[in-house]
Design a protein around this motif. Structure first.
Motif, PDB file in Angstrom:
ATOM      1  N   HIS A   1      18.972  19.942  24.406  1.00 58.01           N
ATOM      2  CA  HIS A   1      17.984  20.277  25.435  1.00 58.01           C
ATOM      3  C   HIS A   1      18.676  20.501  26.776  1.00 58.01           C
ATOM      4  O   HIS A   1      19.534  19.721  27.186  1.00 58.01           O
ATOM      5  N   VAL A   2      18.293  21.547  27.466  1.00 57.38           N
ATOM      6  CA  VAL A   2      18.776  21.820  28.818  1.00 57.38           C
ATOM      7  C   VAL A   2      17.550  21.933  29.706  1.00 57.38           C
ATOM      8  O   VAL A   2      16.680  22.778  29.483  1.00 57.38           O
ATOM      9  N   SER A   3      17.490  21.065  30.721  1.00 56.53           N
ATOM     10  CA  SER A   3      16.336  21.037  31.605  1.00 56.53           C
ATOM     11  C   SER A   3      16.237  22.306  32.445  1.00 56.53           C
ATOM     12  O   SER A   3      17.245  22.824  32.932  1.00 56.53           O
ATOM     13  N   LYS A   4      15.021  22.769  32.644  1.00 56.81           N
ATOM     14  CA  LYS A   4      14.778  23.918  33.523  1.00 56.81           C
ATOM     15  C   LYS A   4      14.555  23.456  34.958  1.00 56.81           C
ATOM     16  O   LYS A   4      14.630  24.248  35.881  1.00 56.81           O
ATOM     17  N   ARG A   5      14.285  22.171  35.141  1.00 55.69           N
ATOM     18  CA  ARG A   5      13.994  21.626  36.474  1.00 55.69           C
ATOM     19  C   ARG A   5      15.222  21.029  37.155  1.00 55.69           C
ATOM     20  O   ARG A   5      15.352  21.084  38.366  1.00 55.69           O
ATOM     21  N   HIS A   6      16.066  20.395  36.389  1.00 57.17           N
ATOM     22  CA  HIS A   6      17.188  19.658  36.961  1.00 57.17           C
ATOM     23  C   HIS A   6      18.506  20.311  36.579  1.00 57.17           C
ATOM     24  O   HIS A   6      18.723  20.673  35.435  1.00 57.17           O
ATOM     25  N   ARG A   7      19.396  20.410  37.553  1.00 54.45           N
ATOM     26  CA  ARG A   7      20.710  20.990  37.280  1.00 54.45           C
ATOM     27  C   ARG A   7      21.541  19.997  36.470  1.00 54.45           C
ATOM     28  O   ARG A   7      21.300  18.787  36.503  1.00 54.45           O
ATOM     29  N   GLN A   8      22.513  20.497  35.754  1.00 59.33           N
ATOM     30  CA  GLN A   8      23.406  19.600  35.020  1.00 59.33           C
ATOM     31  C   GLN A   8      24.320  18.891  35.999  1.00 59.33           C
ATOM     32  O   GLN A   8      24.767  19.472  36.996  1.00 59.33           O
TER      33      GLN A   8
END
Length: 67
Positions: free
Chosen positions: A14-21
């Motif tokens: 999962h890669v968040s659309k709201r929070h940067r890595q």
């Protein structure tokens, strides 16, 4: 492997659309030693030394009175 994970083991990460890595440097900092008590060991050693000296002085004073 545990059978209960078979349904999720091959799902994409999962890669968040709201929070940067988080950058690797910041991730590594999370696992660095916690130094909230920096200097604590030195303070304890200093106090122990003072107490040791006070006890020695008290013992000497007590010995003087016993003579």
């Amino acid at each position: 492997m545990n059978d209960s994970y078979e349904d999720i083991i091959n799902l994409p990460h999962h890669v968040s659309k709201r929070h940067r890595q988080m950058p690797l440097e910041e991730r590594a900092a999370q696992f660095a030693p916690f130094a909230a008590l920096e200097g604590h060991a030195a303070a304890v050693s200093s106090t122990a030394q003072r107490v040791r000296l006070q006890v020695e002085e008290a013992d000497k004073a007590e010995n003087i009175y016993q003579l």
